[in-house]
Write a protein that holds these residues in place. Structure first.
Motif, PDB file in Angstrom:
ATOM      1  N   PHE A 124     -34.920   7.040  -6.464  1.00  0.00           N
ATOM      2  CA  PHE A 124     -36.169   7.082  -7.224  1.00  0.00           C
ATOM      3  C   PHE A 124     -36.783   5.686  -7.247  1.00  0.00           C
ATOM      4  O   PHE A 124     -36.143   4.711  -7.635  1.00  0.00           O
ATOM      5  CB  PHE A 124     -35.918   7.560  -8.654  1.00  0.00           C
ATOM      6  CG  PHE A 124     -37.151   7.592  -9.505  1.00  0.00           C
ATOM      7  CD1 PHE A 124     -38.274   8.304  -9.110  1.00  0.00           C
ATOM      8  CD2 PHE A 124     -37.196   6.897 -10.709  1.00  0.00           C
ATOM      9  CE1 PHE A 124     -39.421   8.336  -9.886  1.00  0.00           C
ATOM     10  CE2 PHE A 124     -38.339   6.923 -11.496  1.00  0.00           C
ATOM     11  CZ  PHE A 124     -39.450   7.640 -11.082  1.00  0.00           C
ATOM     12  N   HIS A 184     -36.426  11.555 -14.250  1.00  0.00           N
ATOM     13  CA  HIS A 184     -36.270  11.085 -12.865  1.00  0.00           C
ATOM     14  C   HIS A 184     -35.166  10.028 -12.776  1.00  0.00           C
ATOM     15  O   HIS A 184     -34.401  10.002 -11.812  1.00  0.00           O
ATOM     16  CB  HIS A 184     -37.592  10.518 -12.353  1.00  0.00           C
ATOM     17  CG  HIS A 184     -38.707  11.518 -12.294  1.00  0.00           C
ATOM     18  ND1 HIS A 184     -38.643  12.654 -11.517  1.00  0.00           N
ATOM     19  CD2 HIS A 184     -39.918  11.556 -12.917  1.00  0.00           C
ATOM     20  CE1 HIS A 184     -39.752  13.348 -11.655  1.00  0.00           C
ATOM     21  NE2 HIS A 184     -40.541  12.712 -12.512  1.00  0.00           N
ATOM     22  N   ALA A 241     -31.415  10.372 -10.668  1.00  0.00           N
ATOM     23  CA  ALA A 241     -31.348   9.494  -9.501  1.00  0.00           C
ATOM     24  C   ALA A 241     -29.928   8.988  -9.256  1.00  0.00           C
ATOM     25  O   ALA A 241     -29.150   8.772 -10.191  1.00  0.00           O
ATOM     26  CB  ALA A 241     -32.292   8.306  -9.682  1.00  0.00           C
TER      27      ALA A 241
END
Length: 258
Positions: A95, A162, A166
């Protein structure tokens, strides 16, 4: 005479019944032994973790409920054609976040073929880029050719999800992004934006990199940093450790380091 015939017939019937019972006992005993042996030799058809299988009191292997759910999900996807045995790979996401700024230099550096190929060679499967106010649009990919699955977006109400999903984070040098990623225990590469006038973020990243909590790079050195990074060398950041921030404030105010 009639009594003797009846007695003989009764004895004969009893003998036949006894033989039949003995034969049935032998068959049942053999089946029980065969079944027990099969149960003892049973192995889970799809073990999903590295734990050694154990046998419970009834002779059945103990399997975690989560593993059973994962197995059912896997088999369902396989039946629907979503999974190929030769292409099963764990999902590992890289990410990239630039926050609310414009940091096209970082997005361009990540979007190069050599960076993507290096990430893929290290086992990463997906690349998700949060590009902020930048104008450069990275190349999307569905990964069908074996390359990284690549996608991007501009902004999100929260990047926490996110960050949590990750396997590697590549971030600008904003203190919020840095400490949130370190708090989650994610491997982190901080890329310094050299176009910013205020360089205190760079000093914070360099201080944390010196303490081996993260890797620090510039857009032009990102490829070398990724190629040479050893995640095992990173040291977890202790929660509540304000030493790097205090040291940075002292430096900004002109106080000597103790």
């Amino acid at each position: 005479m009639l009594l003797d015939c009846r007695m003989g017939w009764a004895m004969c019937s009893f003998s036949v019944a006894l033989c039949f019972c003995a034969f049935a006992f032998i068959i049942i005993t053999s089946l029980i032994q065969f079944t027990s042996q099969k149960i003892k030799n049973y192995k889970a058809p799809f073990p999903l973790d590295a734990e050694k299988e154990t046998i419970d009191g009834n002779g059945f292997p103990k399997v975690k409920e989560a593993n059973l759910c994962n197995r059912r999900r896997f088999l369902l996807n396989k039946q629907m054609g979503d999974i190929d045995d030769d292409k099963v790979k764990p999902k590992r996401i890289v990410f990239v976040t630039v926050g609310t700024t414009c940091f096209d230099a970082l997005v361009k550096a990540v979007d190069t073929e050599k960076v993507k190929e290096t990430l893929s060679s290290k086992g990463y499967t997906h690349l998700l880029i949060q590009m902020g106010r930048g104008s450069y649009l990275p190349t999307k990919s569905d990964g069908e050719d074996g390359s990284l699955v690549t996608d991007y977006f501009s902004f999100s109400s929260s990047i926490a999800d996110h960050l949590r999903s990750a396997s590697l984070v590549i971030s600008h040098a904003g203190s919020g992004s840095i400490f949130e990623t370190l708090r989650l225990g994610k491997p982190l590469i901080v890329v310094v934006n050299e176009d910013l006038m205020d360089n205190h973020q760079s000093e914070l990243a360099e201080e944390l990199a010196e303490r081996k909590h993260l890797f620090c790079a510039h857009p032009q050195t990102l490829f070398q940093t990724i190629a040479g990074m050893d995640l095992e060398s990173l040291i977890p950041y202790p929660p509540g450790d304000a030493t790097p921030v205090a040291k940075l404030i002292n430096k900004f105010l002109g106080f000597p380091d103790e």
